[in-house]
Design a protein around this motif. Sequence first.
Motif, mmCIF file in Angstrom:
data_model
loop_
_atom_site.group_PDB
_atom_site.id
_atom_site.type_symbol
_atom_site.label_atom_id
_atom_site.label_comp_id
_atom_site.label_asym_id
_atom_site.label_seq_id
_atom_site.Cartn_x
_atom_site.Cartn_y
_atom_site.Cartn_z
ATOM 1 N N GLY A 9 0.790 -1.216 0.000
ATOM 2 C CA GLY A 9 0.000 0.000 0.000
ATOM 3 C C GLY A 9 0.821 1.264 0.000
ATOM 4 O O GLY A 9 0.338 2.322 -0.404
ATOM 5 N N SER A 10 2.073 1.153 0.460
ATOM 6 C CA SER A 10 2.940 2.326 0.569
ATOM 7 C C SER A 10 4.388 1.851 0.527
ATOM 8 O O SER A 10 4.678 0.704 0.906
ATOM 9 N N ASP A 11 5.274 2.739 0.105
ATOM 10 C CA ASP A 11 6.694 2.352 0.162
ATOM 11 C C ASP A 11 7.148 2.136 1.600
ATOM 12 O O ASP A 11 8.159 1.474 1.837
ATOM 13 N N SER A 12 6.385 2.662 2.565
ATOM 14 C CA SER A 12 6.755 2.428 3.970
ATOM 15 C C SER A 12 6.550 0.964 4.376
ATOM 16 O O SER A 12 7.020 0.539 5.434
ATOM 17 N N ASP A 13 5.871 0.186 3.526
ATOM 18 C CA ASP A 13 5.679 -1.247 3.800
ATOM 19 C C ASP A 13 6.861 -2.095 3.312
ATOM 20 O O ASP A 13 6.871 -3.316 3.505
ATOM 21 N N ALA A 62 -0.914 -9.181 -0.998
ATOM 22 C CA ALA A 62 -1.240 -7.768 -0.764
ATOM 23 C C ALA A 62 -0.837 -7.395 0.658
ATOM 24 O O ALA A 62 -1.296 -8.005 1.630
ATOM 25 N N ILE A 63 0.026 -6.397 0.754
ATOM 26 C CA ILE A 63 0.636 -6.023 2.035
ATOM 27 C C ILE A 63 0.208 -4.606 2.378
ATOM 28 O O ILE A 63 0.455 -3.675 1.607
ATOM 29 N N ALA A 64 -0.443 -4.426 3.528
ATOM 30 C CA ALA A 64 -0.902 -3.074 3.877
ATOM 31 C C ALA A 64 -1.128 -2.952 5.380
ATOM 32 O O ALA A 64 -1.401 -3.936 6.072
ATOM 33 N N GLY A 65 -1.019 -1.711 5.840
ATOM 34 C CA GLY A 65 -1.212 -1.447 7.259
ATOM 35 C C GLY A 65 -2.385 -0.521 7.512
ATOM 36 O O GLY A 65 -3.099 -0.114 6.596
ATOM 37 N N PRO A 86 -1.120 -8.261 6.987
ATOM 38 C CA PRO A 86 -1.348 -7.046 7.768
ATOM 39 C C PRO A 86 -0.002 -6.507 8.261
ATOM 40 O O PRO A 86 0.816 -7.261 8.769
ATOM 41 N N VAL A 87 0.190 -5.196 8.120
ATOM 42 C CA VAL A 87 1.459 -4.573 8.515
ATOM 43 C C VAL A 87 1.252 -3.783 9.788
ATOM 44 O O VAL A 87 0.176 -3.207 9.998
ATOM 45 N N GLY A 88 2.281 -3.736 10.622
ATOM 46 C CA GLY A 88 2.164 -2.756 11.695
ATOM 47 C C GLY A 88 2.607 -3.166 13.074
ATOM 48 O O GLY A 88 2.211 -2.531 14.045
HETATM 49 C C1 RP5 Z 1 -1.380 1.845 4.365
HETATM 50 O O1 RP5 Z 1 -1.135 2.861 5.281
HETATM 51 C C2 RP5 Z 1 -0.038 1.403 3.881
HETATM 52 O O2 RP5 Z 1 -0.081 0.065 3.488
HETATM 53 C C3 RP5 Z 1 0.883 1.621 5.061
HETATM 54 O O3 RP5 Z 1 1.077 0.431 5.809
HETATM 55 C C4 RP5 Z 1 0.112 2.632 5.909
HETATM 56 C C5 RP5 Z 1 0.845 3.935 6.088
HETATM 57 O O4 RP5 Z 1 1.193 4.461 4.830
HETATM 58 P P1 RP5 Z 1 2.116 5.744 4.744
HETATM 59 O O5 RP5 Z 1 1.362 6.861 5.388
HETATM 60 O O6 RP5 Z 1 3.397 5.391 5.471
HETATM 61 O O7 RP5 Z 1 2.370 5.968 3.270
HETATM 62 O O8 RP5 Z 1 -2.166 2.299 3.313
#
Ligand code: RP5
Length: 162
Positions: A9-13, A62-65, A86-88
């Motif tokens: 979902g984001s490069d932060s993942d 699919a990887i996202a937080g 799930p990330v986080g």
């Molecule tokens: C989600 O929001 C992304 O997968 C990520 O884990 C989280 C934070 O995203 P950023 O704000 O760091 O881009 O959509």
Amino acid sequence: MYKTAILMGSDSDMPVAKKAIDKLNELGIPTDVRILSAHRTPEAVQAFAASARERGYGVVIAIAGKAAYLAGAVAAWTTLPVIGVPVGAQTGLGGIDALLSTVQMPSGVPVATVAIDGAENAAILAAEMLAIADAELANALRDMRNCMTQRVLAKDEALAGM
Ligand code: RP5
């Protein structure tokens, strides 16, 4: 061989995604990695998921937080198997937010959900799906499992000698 897609979902993942990328590379599975956000780039998610099968993918990770909607959004647009990560673990809610968002799919549109930040298992599960019709990959998975077993037995033996 079918390809695997890793979407985040984001490069932060990326630190979490890296674990899946490394494992799929180790197994020799062709893998494409994309940053696609269910919230920030919804049309790109739809375009990717709706054409994934015809472009040779066999499974999507699919990887996202946070309010992690990515895996469900992908699953809505394809009947390929979708594995959600799930990330986080490092965030304030410890990934429970993303876990519940990912795992609690309504009936009819499944997402196979692994542990919080469990991207390595997502890769192994993806490989196991592809190995249903790929004997060489099945052998590689068996060898990998045997190596893991041997490593644990060696640690146990070392402990017994202390
Ligand atoms: C989600 O929001 C992304 O997968 C990520 O884990 C989280 C934070 O995203 P950023 O704000 O760091 O881009 O959509």
